[in-house]
Design an enzyme around this catalytic site. Sequence first.
Site, PDB file in Angstrom:
ATOM      1  N   SER A  29      45.150 -21.278 -21.834  1.00 38.90           N
ATOM      2  CA  SER A  29      44.881 -19.864 -22.099  1.00 38.90           C
ATOM      3  C   SER A  29      43.714 -19.307 -21.291  1.00 38.90           C
ATOM      4  CB  SER A  29      44.575 -19.658 -23.583  1.00 38.90           C
ATOM      5  OG  SER A  29      45.702 -19.968 -24.348  1.00 38.90           O
ATOM      6  N   ASP A  83      50.663 -15.447 -23.121  1.00 31.98           N
ATOM      7  CA  ASP A  83      49.921 -16.008 -21.983  1.00 31.98           C
ATOM      8  C   ASP A  83      50.617 -17.248 -21.437  1.00 31.98           C
ATOM      9  OD1 ASP A  83      49.303 -17.403 -24.315  1.00 31.98           O
ATOM     10  OD2 ASP A  83      47.159 -17.522 -23.899  1.00 31.98           O
TER      11      ASP A  83
HETATM   12 ZN    ZN Z   1      47.021 -23.386 -26.798  1.00 37.75          ZN
END
Ligand code: ZN
Length: 529
Positions: free
Chosen positions: A114, A378
């Site tokens: 992330s 993401d």
């Molecule tokens: Zn994660």
Amino acid sequence: MLICTVLFALTLTKVCLAAAGPNIPTQELDPQFWNRMAKSQINARLKMSHNYNTAKNVIFFIGDGLGPTTVTAARILKGQLAGQPGEETVLAFERFPNVALSKTYNVDRQTPDSAGTASAMLSGVKTNYYLIGLNARASRADCEGSKGKEMDTILDWAVRAGKRTGIVTTARITHATPAAAYAHAADRYWEGDVNTKGITSCRDIAQQLVDDNADINVLFGGGRRHFLPNTTADPETNTIDKNHRQDGRNLIEDWTKYQTSRGRRSAYVWNLDQFNAVNPTDTDYMLGLFEPNHMQYELERNTSREPSIAMMTQKAIEVLRKGDNGYFLLVEGARIDHAHHDSLAKKALHETISFEAAISQAVAMTNQEDTLIVVTGDHSHAFDIQGYSYRGLDILGLADPLEEDEPTLDQKPYTILQYGNGPGYETPRKNLTGVDTHGNNYIFPSGVPVEWETHGGEDVAIYAQGPMAHLFYGVQEQNYIAHVMAYSACIGPYTTSCDHGQPIECTSGCEHVSLHIYAFIALLFVSLV
Ligand SMILES: [Zn+2]
Ligand SMILES: *[C@@H]1O[C@H](CO)[C@@H](O)[C@H](O)[C@H]1NC(C)=O
Ligand SMILES: *[C@@H]1O[C@H](CO)[C@@H](O)[C@H](O)[C@H]1NC(C)=O
Ligand SMILES: *[C@@H]1O[C@H](CO)[C@@H](O)[C@H](O)[C@H]1NC(C)=O
């Protein structure tokens, strides 16, 4: 199955469900149902024109770990919770007119984390695993080597354009995704000074938030532990966490002093009563830290103590929309990801449904004419929907039928939802007959034993509505998102590209592409000769 369908057609719904066959809405048996739906979708598109306006406001929703399987499963669960079969459900963001795919790999990893992905989506430049707000020339955990590799983000561009800004997350406000909007760190876990011990020339993320970014209007999330000194107990738990600061600073007080010294109307809150008591019409800066660590999962949230992500989104927009120049707001549904890592699929799907409610809230409070809303994940997760289950079968349960289509070779049933890897691995496979898979903390099975299920490397979707949302098309590198948001709002690198009818002025960046094309043509020519 045939009997069931016939019974269903006679609307003897209950008989059908009790027989554990498919739950088929009668209308779907009529060919006209499908034809009409398709035609109305075509007509809706034919009527639609592109919106070339400049976005006054941009709201960017990141579902952490919101891969395509999670979207599908959440859609089914949402429908089933409303008493429908589920598969036909449409989530709020699935009504957005523009969709693209996002390639999520990090510069140095096939499957990303992330930090690298949020940095790409917020700065417009792809980077490495674990890096926050640094380009790919920086290396993980290398403080000295990170100097000069800092990237500005769309939040910086929005501040420079005189816009209000805000960040809402259900994770610690210093966690990777929100941090990538405002901080620069060679390690995503440099969240507090306990994490940067021995590193003298790089500041922790909480400190960067308060010292460099106190002009952000709205900050809502968890993570008080990195703001309080180790001499001060947390107001909710009455304990001093080992993560409390050792530099003697109380960053919450420092934030408040900064706002007060500038004569700003500000408020710090840490629980729901205080949050509700703040009147957004007379507040311009608001810090809300609702937990020492991450906020609670929606399924476990004490609704008299903590706001939901939709409530935080609403309050954020109320504070931000008072500015004359519009705003940029980042909203992260953070804990979809955490639940998946623990293979708690039910929690992950409920987090997704509450994230969707926040999106609906934003859609209801804004106008497509001047507000760009972008929704994406993401990265994905190693998460599956499997088996040829009957229509409408409980998505949190066992796949059915097992026998007629693809019987399991060990004669044991399996869950519809499963992880490629994770803590739910068992060998030999457990016989799940009669096992209740519906507990909030039921750990779904996985194929490979790891303590924490991993992310998945496949593309995720981007959904958009509002000014220039039609630039979300095709299959794109993930960093493209920052560019479209900035272009739409005419900020940052696109400050001189406000005429959306004209091509972007291209200097060195575009020649690069045309050189490739010339080289290709030359090569083609040579090979033909
Ligand atoms: Zn994660
Ligand atoms: C707080 O941090 C200081 C500075 O590192 C340290 O000396 C002290 O032992 C810490 N106190 C607690 C209660 O952890
Ligand atoms: C929820 O929070 C309230 C207020 O702090 C508290 O009184 C109550 O016991 C909590 N409920 C649960 C179920 O923890
Ligand atoms: C699984 O358990 C059920 C119920 O106890 C039993 O009927 C079935 O034979 C078991 N299957 C296997 C393969 O052990």
